[in-house]
Design an enzyme around this catalytic site. Structure first.
Site, mmCIF file in Angstrom:
data_model
loop_
_atom_site.group_PDB
_atom_site.id
_atom_site.type_symbol
_atom_site.label_atom_id
_atom_site.label_comp_id
_atom_site.label_asym_id
_atom_site.label_seq_id
_atom_site.Cartn_x
_atom_site.Cartn_y
_atom_site.Cartn_z
ATOM 1 N N GLU A 1 -2.288 -8.762 3.994
ATOM 2 C CA GLU A 1 -2.357 -8.935 5.260
ATOM 3 C C GLU A 1 -3.961 -8.689 5.938
ATOM 4 O OE1 GLU A 1 -1.466 -6.191 3.882
ATOM 5 O OE2 GLU A 1 -2.043 -4.414 5.135
ATOM 6 N N HIS B 1 -4.081 -5.000 0.105
ATOM 7 C CA HIS B 1 -3.474 -5.482 1.509
ATOM 8 C C HIS B 1 -3.416 -7.071 1.407
ATOM 9 C CE1 HIS B 1 -3.245 -1.673 3.362
ATOM 10 N NE2 HIS B 1 -4.445 -0.972 2.659
ATOM 11 N N CYS C 1 0.896 -1.240 -0.049
ATOM 12 C CA CYS C 1 0.069 0.036 0.188
ATOM 13 C C CYS C 1 0.972 1.251 0.007
ATOM 14 C CB CYS C 1 -1.176 -0.071 0.949
ATOM 15 S SG CYS C 1 -2.263 1.237 1.087
#
Lengths: 201, 257
Positions: free
Chosen positions: A184, A182, A80
């Protein structure tokens, strides 16, 4: 061992936690010597471009990151705003970027897209042999951003997605992977992506 | 109409770290353990979660960062948290504790600057503002403090102020529909859907797969939240943590892409 650069912004712990769940060891650190010992590096990011860049400068992490990427050729995943920081600049603020990859960040135009920010699970396409994605269900990742990268760098593998327009969702160049989404926060698809980066890239 | 990227979001209301559910903001009943719920939503590939702490203000506190840390160490998906967030520092701390976005509602009443201050720090894309409205037959009134107080301002003016202060998203929640499972208030979303750049998330009244089709077909809205539909089942409101099944989800997404 994976070194997560302690940018003090945003999603550091999320990256640590998903790696832990995926049985990948990692440390969160700002220290050059500790990062040098790691096999691979992750640079997370959430927040405004300027705020993140100033924070890097505060701890001289800008110099450390350049050293790791350029001199040491460490394999690194930038997420990001972490990815955006590698570019020359962003329209989101006045700070210069790290200028490691030739390109900049620009804001979506409302005439082109449905809403700004682009928030949701978008499918990515990448023909890279390590991070190969075909735009189907397993290629959906979570995006949450108003600015996206425009890459001028030569000899670079681009990762693309679409949101009414086609745009760049990241890139792969030598030892660097940069992604706008993202991993994660992307459930199993994200865990698979990170595992792929750690084990195969 | 432009293509849409659909999001369907379970929202979770908590009080003292226990999941609860009300109807029209009243008569809250006990649903159960929040960890059980978030694990199920994660396993079922929910697009995002919104978790709101109803008791934060009474306790003179904001959303419990320790609870968030525990949740975000178990599930790896975008989480929005809200509950009496009043400062930039609190917002930043929650982002660092694993939230993708923070949710503001009552604390921005007469204080739109809070939106600007927080989004300057964590970025607009991470700032969600909740607006609770009730229709009195003529117009939509704005309510805050869990629907207890009325804010004397026109809805569209309020929304414009929120957007110009730098919010990244608005959750527009119909108190009249909340918990009723009568379908979304289509009229409400048609009124506002194409006025703003930022996404507006519809909330209140979802009943079935068809509720989402109705909403997405008839408005520009591309995201919807529900709690009742994803935690209650049947006419007797039996507790059942649930989400759209994988086929429904893929079908829904593909219809609008």
């Amino acid at each position: 061992m994976i070194g997560i650069i302690d940018t003090e912004t945003g999603n550091i712990n999320s990256v640590f936690n998903i790696l832990k769940r995926t049985k990948i060891k990692s440390i969160i650190t700002k220290k050059m010597d500790e990062l040098l010992e790691c096999d691979k590096i992750i640079l997370p990011g959430v927040g405004r471009f300027d705020a993140c860049m100033r924070n890097l400068q505060k701890y001289e992490l800008d110099k450390i990151i350049k050293h790791l990427i350029i001199e040491k050729e460490k394999k690194i995943l930038c997420i990001c705003v972490g990815m955006q920081l590698l570019l020359n600049y962003s329209e989101e603020g006045d700070c210069e970027g790290l200028k490691i990859i030739d390109g900049h960040c620009t804001k979506f135009l409302i005439s082109q897209v449905n809403n700004i920010p682009h928030i949701g699970w978008s499918p990515i396409k990448s023909k890279n042999r390590f991070l190969n994605y075909d735009g189907h269900e397993k290629s959906r990742f979570y995006f949450c951003h108003s600015y996206y990268p425009v890459i001028k760098e030569k000899n670079i593998d681009l990762i693309n997605t679409n949101f009414n327009i086609e745009f760049c969702a990241g890139f792969i160049k030598k030892n660097i992977v940069g992604v706008q989404f993202h991993p994660e926060k992307s459930l199993q698809n994200g865990a698979d992506f990170l595992k792929n980066f750690v084990e195969k890239f | 109409m432009k293509k849409k990227r659909i999001r369907v979001i379970p929202s979770i209301l908590i009080e003292n770290n226990i999941m609860i559910k009300g109807k029209n903001f009243k008569n809250h009943k006990y649903i159960g353990d929040i960890f059980n719920a978030v694990r199920i939503y994660s396993k079922k590939n929910a697009h995002e979660l919104i978790i709101l702490d109803k008791s934060a203000k009474e306790k003179n506190n904001y959303f419990d960062a320790n609870l968030l840390k525990k949740i975000s160490s178990e599930i790896f998906m975008p989480i929005t948290v809200g509950g009496n967030i009043s400062t930039v520092k609190q917002a930043k701390f929650l982002i660092n504790s694993g939230a993708e976005k923070i949710f503001l509602n009552s604390t921005i009443i007469n204080n739109y600057e809070l939106i600007r201050d927080i989004s300057n720090e964590i970025g607009s894309q991470s700032v969600v503002v909740g607006v609770d409205v009730m229709n009195n037959g003529k117009e939509y009134g704005i309510f805050y403090d869990n629907g207890k107080k009325k804010y004397e301002k026109q809805l569209t003016d309020h929304l414009y102020s929120i957007v110009s202060a730098g919010a990244g998203e608005i959750v527009l929640n119909s108190i009249s529909r909340e918990g009723t499972r009568r379908g979304f208030d289509i009229n409400l979303y048609q009124k506002v859907h194409n006025k703003f750049e930022i996404p507006i998330i519809a909330s209140g009244g979802a009943n079935s797969f068809d509720s989402f089709l109705e909403l997405f077909d008839q408005t520009y809205i591309s995201a919807a939240a529900s709690s009742s539909m994803f935690c209650l089942f049947g006419n007797n409101d039996a507790v059942l943590i649930n989400y759209l099944n994988q086929n429904e989800l893929i079908d829904l997404i593909n219809r609008y892409e």
